[in-house]
Design an enzyme around this catalytic site. Sequence first.
Site, mmCIF file in Angstrom:
data_model
loop_
_atom_site.group_PDB
_atom_site.id
_atom_site.type_symbol
_atom_site.label_atom_id
_atom_site.label_comp_id
_atom_site.label_asym_id
_atom_site.label_seq_id
_atom_site.Cartn_x
_atom_site.Cartn_y
_atom_site.Cartn_z
ATOM 1 N N ASN A 194 0.857 -1.178 0.000
ATOM 2 C CA ASN A 194 0.000 0.000 0.000
ATOM 3 C C ASN A 194 0.899 1.236 0.000
ATOM 4 O OD1 ASN A 194 -1.839 2.013 0.471
ATOM 5 N ND2 ASN A 194 -2.777 1.054 2.266
ATOM 6 N N LYS B 147 3.351 0.786 3.128
ATOM 7 C CA LYS B 147 2.990 -0.206 4.142
ATOM 8 C C LYS B 147 2.989 -1.557 3.442
ATOM 9 C CE LYS B 147 -0.248 2.671 6.659
ATOM 10 N NZ LYS B 147 -1.649 2.959 6.605
ATOM 11 N N ARG C 53 -2.636 -1.980 -3.543
ATOM 12 C CA ARG C 53 -3.834 -1.163 -3.377
ATOM 13 C C ARG C 53 -3.718 0.025 -4.327
ATOM 14 N NH1 ARG C 53 -5.123 3.280 0.905
ATOM 15 N NH2 ARG C 53 -7.223 3.766 0.210
ATOM 16 N N HIS D 143 -12.830 3.494 -0.519
ATOM 17 C CA HIS D 143 -12.887 2.516 0.583
ATOM 18 C C HIS D 143 -13.611 1.232 0.145
ATOM 19 C CE1 HIS D 143 -12.929 6.045 3.683
ATOM 20 N NE2 HIS D 143 -11.686 5.598 3.550
ATOM 21 N N HIS E 168 -17.614 2.982 7.017
ATOM 22 C CA HIS E 168 -16.175 2.963 7.284
ATOM 23 C C HIS E 168 -15.841 4.302 7.933
ATOM 24 C CE1 HIS E 168 -11.870 2.002 6.247
ATOM 25 N NE2 HIS E 168 -11.809 3.316 6.445
ATOM 26 N N LEU E 169 -15.603 4.274 9.254
ATOM 27 C CA LEU E 169 -15.327 5.528 9.979
ATOM 28 C C LEU E 169 -13.879 5.521 10.475
ATOM 29 C CD1 LEU E 169 -18.624 5.696 12.133
ATOM 30 C CD2 LEU E 169 -18.234 6.657 9.859
ATOM 31 N N ASN F 274 -10.008 7.878 9.648
ATOM 32 C CA ASN F 274 -9.698 9.290 9.474
ATOM 33 C C ASN F 274 -10.486 9.819 8.276
ATOM 34 O OD1 ASN F 274 -8.484 11.611 10.298
ATOM 35 N ND2 ASN F 274 -6.638 11.249 9.094
ATOM 36 N N ARG G 211 -11.482 16.326 6.420
ATOM 37 C CA ARG G 211 -12.230 16.695 5.208
ATOM 38 C C ARG G 211 -13.630 17.165 5.569
ATOM 39 N NH1 ARG G 211 -10.831 11.276 2.851
ATOM 40 N NH2 ARG G 211 -8.709 11.499 2.083
ATOM 41 N N ILE H 257 -12.648 4.608 14.163
ATOM 42 C CA ILE H 257 -13.719 5.170 14.990
ATOM 43 C C ILE H 257 -14.900 4.189 15.079
ATOM 44 C CG2 ILE H 257 -15.355 7.098 15.196
ATOM 45 C CD1 ILE H 257 -13.204 8.845 13.763
ATOM 46 N N GLY H 258 -15.261 3.607 13.953
ATOM 47 C CA GLY H 258 -16.389 2.670 13.917
ATOM 48 C C GLY H 258 -16.184 1.478 14.836
ATOM 49 N N GLU H 259 -14.928 1.006 14.924
ATOM 50 C CA GLU H 259 -14.647 -0.191 15.734
ATOM 51 C C GLU H 259 -14.436 0.136 17.205
ATOM 52 O OE1 GLU H 259 -11.370 -2.378 13.910
ATOM 53 O OE2 GLU H 259 -12.272 -2.032 11.942
ATOM 54 N N GLU I 135 -8.582 -4.741 5.132
ATOM 55 C CA GLU I 135 -8.416 -4.534 3.692
ATOM 56 C C GLU I 135 -7.261 -5.366 3.131
ATOM 57 O OE1 GLU I 135 -9.123 -0.051 2.763
ATOM 58 O OE2 GLU I 135 -8.952 -0.289 4.918
HETATM 59 P P1 ADP Z 1 -7.165 5.537 8.548
HETATM 60 O O1 ADP Z 1 -6.806 4.136 8.094
HETATM 61 O O2 ADP Z 1 -8.259 6.186 7.775
HETATM 62 O O3 ADP Z 1 -6.014 6.434 8.836
HETATM 63 P P2 ADP Z 1 -8.183 4.268 10.970
HETATM 64 O O4 ADP Z 1 -9.236 3.366 10.466
HETATM 65 O O5 ADP Z 1 -6.948 3.668 11.540
HETATM 66 O O6 ADP Z 1 -7.846 5.400 9.937
HETATM 67 O O7 ADP Z 1 -8.843 5.216 12.071
HETATM 68 C C1 ADP Z 1 -8.093 6.256 12.613
HETATM 69 C C2 ADP Z 1 -8.985 7.044 13.557
HETATM 70 O O8 ADP Z 1 -9.578 6.181 14.531
HETATM 71 C C3 ADP Z 1 -8.181 8.045 14.365
HETATM 72 O O9 ADP Z 1 -8.132 9.270 13.696
HETATM 73 C C4 ADP Z 1 -8.980 8.163 15.633
HETATM 74 O O10 ADP Z 1 -9.828 9.276 15.521
HETATM 75 C C5 ADP Z 1 -9.831 6.919 15.706
HETATM 76 N N1 ADP Z 1 -9.542 6.080 16.885
HETATM 77 C C6 ADP Z 1 -8.546 5.203 17.063
HETATM 78 N N2 ADP Z 1 -8.619 4.626 18.284
HETATM 79 C C7 ADP Z 1 -9.699 5.157 18.884
HETATM 80 C C8 ADP Z 1 -10.324 4.987 20.165
HETATM 81 N N3 ADP Z 1 -9.830 4.142 21.072
HETATM 82 N N4 ADP Z 1 -11.423 5.720 20.433
HETATM 83 C C9 ADP Z 1 -11.919 6.580 19.529
HETATM 84 N N5 ADP Z 1 -11.386 6.787 18.316
HETATM 85 C C10 ADP Z 1 -10.299 6.087 17.992
#
Ligand code: ADP
Length: 362
Positions: free
Chosen positions: A7, A14, A70, A159, A187-188, A190, A220, A311-313, A343
Amino acid sequence: MKVLVINCGSSSVKYQLLHTKTEKVVNKGIVERIKYFNGFMDAMVQIKNRLLTGENALKSLEEIAGIGHRVVHGGEEFSEAVIVNPNVVKRIEKYSELAPLHNPSALVGIKSCLEIFNNIPQVAVFDTAFHQTMPAKAYMYAIPYDYYRKYKVRRYGFHGTSHRFVAEKTAQILKKPLSELNLITLHLGNGASVAAIAKGKVVDTSMGFTPLEGLMMGTRSGDMDPAIVTFLIDKTGINYKTVNDILNQKSGLLGITGQSNDMRDIIELIGKKDERAILAYEMYIYRIKKYIGAYAAVLGKVDAVVFTAGIGEKMPKIKETMEKDLLELLGKNTKFMIVPTNEELLIAKDTYDVIRKMDEKQ
Ligand code: ADP
């Protein structure tokens, strides 16, 4: 069979070496601070050396069945993963115009791998591919049709690999074929996006021509009135490049709080009763709710609303809030779930499938 997943970002690579059958990660890492395009060649050499030394070292590169890349933008041409050949490279190059921040690094990654891992087949897996089933009424913008005809200005969605992984996993968890389910996947991370998936096919998604459209994100803006762009240019004298920068890198949670794009910081600030952090969170949640409502209308019946990515997880509170607030609208039979995304695993599986099919043909 082991597959190497690559990626390439604008200044980092990565990588993960995965076993597609056991789904185990054999090796993974990141090479950062890559400054120039020829730096990607050095990065691939480093990755090759890391794979051949240390813990879980490969005896030979021949153990790698394929390399999966990717690629962010596959335009309208790629609705699934493809084996990399000179023609595919040319077509990905063409879509660099639509994804100037992403496709050029994926391409240079592919070209570097062709040199460094020369005999290993390579596969391109596109972020846009899963969304290619969207009907025209969902992907067209209501602007003069010629801009679509001449320049392919339309909604693509991103995504896609994550939405597909989570949709397939949800079907496994619910013990039903994906072709019998209607899902809303969120998908929540960044970056953030929602997809409406009817019987396994995406019918709408929130990101558009670029990843800027849709939900409020870390940095964004998501949806907004495009007239704001011309207004800001006229009013402040900044140029269109600066506006683009503001909307992509200085807006969203960061823009509203003025302090951070990271949800963990927002939660901490809310604990200190920071008013702008409270507002940012309310806006974030409100927009998610609006999209779920809209996609429920699009789908008719919703079997599950699924949350994934950082954030979603890690923030079950968001899922719980939606479940409480939307239960009546969506009905008792709709499940609200958290399903972790992966992914890299899907890219590895796609890569292996494409190579296997190619071998069968030969
Ligand atoms: P990306 O792959 O889009 O960079 P991720 O899926 O890794 O992002 O998500 C990153 C975001 O998840 C961080 O910006 C942060 O806001 C959020 N995050 C990570 N851990 C936690 C947590 N324990 N509680 C709340 N939000 C979290």
